[in-house]
Design an enzyme around this catalytic site. Structure first.
Site, PDB file in Angstrom:
ATOM      1  N   GLU A 241       0.863  -1.197   0.000  1.00 18.82           N
ATOM      2  CA  GLU A 241       0.000   0.000   0.000  1.00 18.82           C
ATOM      3  C   GLU A 241       0.891   1.236   0.000  1.00 18.82           C
ATOM      4  O   GLU A 241       1.809   1.338   0.808  1.00 18.82           O
ATOM      5  CB  GLU A 241      -0.914  -0.027   1.236  1.00 18.82           C
ATOM      6  CG  GLU A 241      -1.635   1.257   1.539  1.00 18.82           C
ATOM      7  CD  GLU A 241      -2.486   1.791   0.375  1.00 18.82           C
ATOM      8  OE1 GLU A 241      -3.318   1.042  -0.156  1.00 18.82           O
ATOM      9  OE2 GLU A 241      -2.291   2.973  -0.005  1.00 18.82           O
TER      10      GLU A 241
ATOM     11  N   HIS B 157     -25.616  -1.526   0.013  1.00 19.43           N
ATOM     12  CA  HIS B 157     -26.751  -1.551  -0.906  1.00 19.43           C
ATOM     13  C   HIS B 157     -27.341  -2.953  -0.973  1.00 19.43           C
ATOM     14  O   HIS B 157     -26.607  -3.944  -0.924  1.00 19.43           O
ATOM     15  CB  HIS B 157     -26.295  -1.131  -2.311  1.00 19.43           C
ATOM     16  CG  HIS B 157     -25.844   0.306  -2.363  1.00 19.43           C
ATOM     17  ND1 HIS B 157     -26.724   1.349  -2.247  1.00 19.43           N
ATOM     18  CD2 HIS B 157     -24.609   0.853  -2.498  1.00 19.43           C
ATOM     19  CE1 HIS B 157     -26.055   2.487  -2.321  1.00 19.43           C
ATOM     20  NE2 HIS B 157     -24.765   2.219  -2.464  1.00 19.43           N
TER      21      HIS B 157
ATOM     22  N   ARG C  77     -14.875   8.223  -7.583  1.00 18.00           N
ATOM     23  CA  ARG C  77     -15.284   6.945  -8.178  1.00 18.00           C
ATOM     24  C   ARG C  77     -14.312   6.580  -9.307  1.00 18.00           C
ATOM     25  O   ARG C  77     -14.026   7.427 -10.152  1.00 18.00           O
ATOM     26  CB  ARG C  77     -16.683   7.057  -8.770  1.00 18.00           C
ATOM     27  CG  ARG C  77     -17.743   7.555  -7.820  1.00 18.00           C
ATOM     28  CD  ARG C  77     -18.981   7.910  -8.613  1.00 18.00           C
ATOM     29  NE  ARG C  77     -20.039   8.466  -7.776  1.00 18.00           N
ATOM     30  CZ  ARG C  77     -20.166   9.751  -7.472  1.00 18.00           C
ATOM     31  NH1 ARG C  77     -19.292  10.633  -7.923  1.00 18.00           N
ATOM     32  NH2 ARG C  77     -21.160  10.177  -6.717  1.00 18.00           N
TER      33      ARG C  77
ATOM     34  N   ILE D 180     -13.945  -0.618  -9.704  1.00 17.72           N
ATOM     35  CA  ILE D 180     -14.768  -0.945  -8.531  1.00 17.72           C
ATOM     36  C   ILE D 180     -15.296   0.352  -7.905  1.00 17.72           C
ATOM     37  O   ILE D 180     -14.784   0.854  -6.907  1.00 17.72           O
ATOM     38  CB  ILE D 180     -13.987  -1.824  -7.511  1.00 17.72           C
ATOM     39  CG1 ILE D 180     -13.326  -3.017  -8.213  1.00 17.72           C
ATOM     40  CG2 ILE D 180     -14.929  -2.290  -6.392  1.00 17.72           C
ATOM     41  CD1 ILE D 180     -14.280  -3.965  -8.925  1.00 17.72           C
TER      42      ILE D 180
HETATM   43  C1  LIG Z   1     -18.657   9.201  -3.644  1.00 18.32           C
HETATM   44  C2  LIG Z   1     -18.655   7.704  -3.474  1.00 18.32           C
HETATM   45  C3  LIG Z   1     -19.708   7.076  -2.823  1.00 18.32           C
HETATM   46  C4  LIG Z   1     -19.734   5.688  -2.698  1.00 18.32           C
HETATM   47  N1  LIG Z   1     -20.717   5.102  -1.960  1.00 18.32           N
HETATM   48  C5  LIG Z   1     -20.720   3.761  -1.810  1.00 18.32           C
HETATM   49  C6  LIG Z   1     -21.690   3.137  -1.002  1.00 18.32           C
HETATM   50  O1  LIG Z   1     -22.474   3.778  -0.337  1.00 18.32           O
HETATM   51  N2  LIG Z   1     -21.704   1.782  -0.976  1.00 18.32           N
HETATM   52  C7  LIG Z   1     -20.840   1.025  -1.684  1.00 18.32           C
HETATM   53  O2  LIG Z   1     -20.968  -0.195  -1.669  1.00 18.32           O
HETATM   54  N3  LIG Z   1     -19.853   1.593  -2.394  1.00 18.32           N
HETATM   55  C8  LIG Z   1     -19.754   2.942  -2.446  1.00 18.32           C
HETATM   56  N4  LIG Z   1     -18.755   3.536  -3.139  1.00 18.32           N
HETATM   57  C9  LIG Z   1     -17.753   2.698  -3.779  1.00 18.32           C
HETATM   58  C10 LIG Z   1     -16.701   2.201  -2.809  1.00 18.32           C
HETATM   59  O3  LIG Z   1     -16.264   3.236  -1.959  1.00 18.32           O
HETATM   60  C11 LIG Z   1     -15.548   1.644  -3.626  1.00 18.32           C
HETATM   61  O4  LIG Z   1     -16.032   0.735  -4.557  1.00 18.32           O
HETATM   62  C12 LIG Z   1     -14.517   0.940  -2.771  1.00 18.32           C
HETATM   63  O5  LIG Z   1     -14.145   1.726  -1.672  1.00 18.32           O
HETATM   64  C13 LIG Z   1     -13.302   0.621  -3.627  1.00 18.32           C
HETATM   65  O6  LIG Z   1     -12.334   0.048  -2.810  1.00 18.32           O
HETATM   66  P1  LIG Z   1     -10.933  -0.351  -3.391  1.00 18.32           P
HETATM   67  O7  LIG Z   1     -10.257  -1.154  -2.358  1.00 18.32           O
HETATM   68  O8  LIG Z   1     -11.104  -0.916  -4.758  1.00 18.32           O
HETATM   69  O9  LIG Z   1     -10.188   1.039  -3.635  1.00 18.32           O
HETATM   70  P2  LIG Z   1      -9.345   1.930  -2.618  1.00 18.32           P
HETATM   71  O10 LIG Z   1      -9.998   2.069  -1.320  1.00 18.32           O
HETATM   72  O11 LIG Z   1      -8.973   3.188  -3.329  1.00 18.32           O
HETATM   73  O12 LIG Z   1      -8.038   1.065  -2.401  1.00 18.32           O
HETATM   74  C14 LIG Z   1      -7.025   1.011  -3.371  1.00 18.32           C
HETATM   75  C15 LIG Z   1      -5.709   1.228  -2.691  1.00 18.32           C
HETATM   76  O13 LIG Z   1      -4.657   1.039  -3.629  1.00 18.32           O
HETATM   77  C16 LIG Z   1      -3.606   1.895  -3.276  1.00 18.32           C
HETATM   78  N5  LIG Z   1      -2.714   2.076  -4.403  1.00 18.32           N
HETATM   79  C17 LIG Z   1      -2.995   2.681  -5.583  1.00 18.32           C
HETATM   80  N6  LIG Z   1      -1.897   2.682  -6.373  1.00 18.32           N
HETATM   81  C18 LIG Z   1      -0.923   2.059  -5.672  1.00 18.32           C
HETATM   82  C19 LIG Z   1       0.444   1.776  -5.940  1.00 18.32           C
HETATM   83  N7  LIG Z   1       1.047   2.145  -7.064  1.00 18.32           N
HETATM   84  N8  LIG Z   1       1.158   1.123  -5.008  1.00 18.32           N
HETATM   85  C20 LIG Z   1       0.581   0.746  -3.835  1.00 18.32           C
HETATM   86  N9  LIG Z   1      -0.695   1.040  -3.519  1.00 18.32           N
HETATM   87  C21 LIG Z   1      -1.434   1.665  -4.424  1.00 18.32           C
HETATM   88  C22 LIG Z   1      -4.349   3.174  -2.882  1.00 18.32           C
HETATM   89  O14 LIG Z   1      -3.533   4.010  -2.088  1.00 18.32           O
HETATM   90  C23 LIG Z   1      -5.558   2.641  -2.156  1.00 18.32           C
HETATM   91  O15 LIG Z   1      -5.363   2.593  -0.771  1.00 18.32           O
HETATM   92  C24 LIG Z   1     -18.687   4.919  -3.256  1.00 18.32           C
HETATM   93  C25 LIG Z   1     -17.617   5.553  -3.874  1.00 18.32           C
HETATM   94  C26 LIG Z   1     -17.589   6.934  -3.964  1.00 18.32           C
HETATM   95  C27 LIG Z   1     -16.404   7.609  -4.564  1.00 18.32           C
END
Ligand SMILES: Cc1cc2nc3c(=O)[nH]c(=O)nc-3n(C[C@H](O)[C@H](O)[C@H](O)COP(=O)(O)OP(=O)(O)OC[C@H]3O[C@@H](n4cnc5c(N)ncnc54)[C@H](O)[C@@H]3O)c2cc1C
Length: 485
Positions: free
Chosen positions: A35, A53, A312, A344
């Site tokens: 991370e 949801h 998003r 995602i």
């Molecule tokens: C406005 C908004 C409202 C939403 N509301 C909802 C909701 O109510 N319910 C729901 O189910 N979903 C919701 N979502 C969607 C949900 O928040 C996301 O789908 C989810 O958090 C995605 O998680 P993730 O682990 O894929 O991404 P992230 O949480 O972004 O994790 C990815 C990680 O990868 C790391 N990373 C990136 N590049 C590198 C690199 N080169 N080296 C090392 N680490 C790296 C980042 O630092 C980050 O920590 C919402 C999203 C938004 C933006």
């Protein structure tokens, strides 16, 4: 160079990466999570609505629908095992006209096909009975929709994965990937060697896929801004209140969502941006307030104590061609053993446990997995002072006087809870990391009262100098020196 090769390296410690880590820790696999940030849940996973949801918005037959519905059933069980807050408060999607009613019926039909349970169309009288402050003619009532604390969910998954042997490497930004039979993943600090590579990099998952040799994807960032209200003793609403989703498909529309802690969120907006900036803008904040006040006029009574935003990761054709795109959760067609988890966006939080199951299946279909007999599904319960009865509070203070000292006045957080937060298994000592773990600084004064006290404790108990204290990311030092001794 890391000496021991990993079975799987996960890039990204958001909710998806941490859910994958925990799922893989049920098997005898050597797993590492890389991370770039100083803590888990610093990316998209910290800035969203926190809604589990039920799964009626997403088109039937898609991966979004499958993982959303499955995830919404898994999360209550996970909340009980991992001790993070989850509340099944239900949701009303409201409308005042016949066109809206048609849309509500369409959503219900879609939800029924997707496997959602407890969906019901209700009318004005029933609405006013369950939500007197909401004025609407029709609503789709989803009894099963719930709320969680998105960061506590992610932290709980990470802590449990860590407990079960997954290694976390924070401050490890991946900058280069190459493959020679197996993967070599270079961060700014080290190089890791792994058989499987799981790309859970959220907003940057297109770039990680590209670094690993698969250039098939492009993410378009779409910012959503929020307002947070103060808590109120007399609850204005008990359920989530949503409008009919706008036709552009970029969001579900500005909604009103209670949080697990008793605040109300208003938002989010939907704005395609060119960078990844988390700024808040007056234009969007004002527009959202107006929309929310139309649905629930009494919200005007509450003060706004904070704003924030999330981004998003939209997987659309171009910024203007915004057709529906499904989640990508698959072994890359061009780079074997690279598992891409791309695009995602919402409902990614609700879907995360099911996404992790799919990732496990991809690996399990290619090799025999042996169960980790030592796997411990549970995280310990930590005392939440505010929620205890007077007798329980007295008992706790008798056992540990630290619970008798209030550090954060707005949220009634005791020194005992603060020390629990600071002594977290991931060893995070940033201000935001502590705040998310115990809520100190999340109240009306936003840390005005408790921050100096937290700093004093960090200095005294952990020998951390003021200048070393970070808000969240590297170089976010809170202090540069003293203006007086
Ligand atoms: C406005 C908004 C409202 C939403 N509301 C909802 C909701 O109510 N319910 C729901 O189910 N979903 C919701 N979502 C969607 C949900 O928040 C996301 O789908 C989810 O958090 C995605 O998680 P993730 O682990 O894929 O991404 P992230 O949480 O972004 O994790 C990815 C990680 O990868 C790391 N990373 C990136 N590049 C590198 C690199 N080169 N080296 C090392 N680490 C790296 C980042 O630092 C980050 O920590 C919402 C999203 C938004 C933006």
């Amino acid at each position: 160079m890391c000496k021991n090769p990993y079975d799987a390296i996960i890039i990204g410690a958001g909710v998806v990466g941490c859910a994958c880590g925990r799922e893989l820790s049920k098997y005898k696999l050597k797993v590492g999570v890389l991370e770039k940030n100083t803590d888990v849940s610093e990316g998209i996973s910290k800035g969203n609505s926190g809604v589990v949801h039920a799964g009626f918005y997403v088109p039937y037959g898609t991966l979004k629908a499958k993982t959303n519905v499955e995830g919404s059933f898994l999360i209550p069980k996970l909340a009980a095992e991992l001790n993070f807050p989850y509340k099944k408060i239900g949701k009303l999607v409201i409308s005042n006209d016949k066109y809206g009613l048609k849309e509500l019926k369409r959503l219900k039909e879609n939800g029924d096909k997707n496997g959602c349970i407890g969906l019901e169309i209700i009318t004005e009288k029933q609405i006013s009975h369950i939500e007197p402050k909401v004025k609407a003619k029709y609503a789709l009532f989803s009894k099963e929709t719930g709320i969680i604390s998105p960061y506590l969910f992610t932290i709980a998954l990470a802590e449990n994965a860590l407990k079960n042997g997954v290694e976390f490497f924070l401050n490890h930004e991946v900058i280069k990937i190459w493959k020679d039979k197996e993967f070599f993943v270079q961060t700014k600090k080290n190089t890791f060697h792994s058989r499987w590579l799981i790309n859970a990099a959220g907003l940057f998952s297109d770039k990680i896929s590209c670094l690993a040799g698969d250039k098939s994807y492009k993410i378009f960032p779409c910012r959503g801004e929020y307002l947070v209200t103060d808590k109120d003793n007399e609850k204005i609403i008990n359920r989530m209140i949503y409008p009919i989703p706008p036709k552009d498909g970029a969001s579900l529309g500005v909604h009103i969502t209670p949080t697990t802690d008793g605040n109300i969120l208003i938002g989010p907006s939907a704005e395609f941006i060119d960078d990844y900036g988390l700024e808040n803008t007056k234009q969007f904040l004002d527009g959202m307030k107006e929309n929310a006040f139309k649905m629930v006029p009494e919200l005007k009574r509450l003060s706004i104590i904070r704003t924030y935003s999330g981004i998003r990761p939209k997987l659309i054709r171009t910024k203007t061609k915004r057709d529906f795109r499904d989640f990508v959760i698959e072994e890359s067609k061009t780079v074997p053993k690279l598992i891409n988890i791309i695009g995602i966006e919402s409902p990614g939080l609700a879907a995360a446990p099911a996404i992790a199951n799919l990732v496990l299946n991809i690996i399990g279909n290619k090799e025999n997995l042996n169960k980790n007999e030592q796997f411990d599904a549970y995280n310990p319960e930590k005392p939440n002072f505010q929620s205890l009865s007077v007798e329980e509070k007295k008992e706790l203070i008798k056992k540990n006087p630290d619970f008798g000292e209030i550090i954060c006045r707005c949220e009634t957080i005791t020194k005992g809870e603060l020390l629990n937060a600071i002594n977290n298994p991931l060893e995070i000592k940033t201000m935001d990391g502590i705040k998310r773990r115990c809520r100190a600084g999340m109240g009306r004064c936003q840390g005005g009262f408790c921050m100096p006290r937290i700093i004093k404790i960090l200095r005294k108990e952990y020998g951390i100098k003021e200048k070393e204290i970070l808000k969240n990311e590297n170089n976010s030092n809170l202090f540069f020196g003293k203006i007086k001794e």
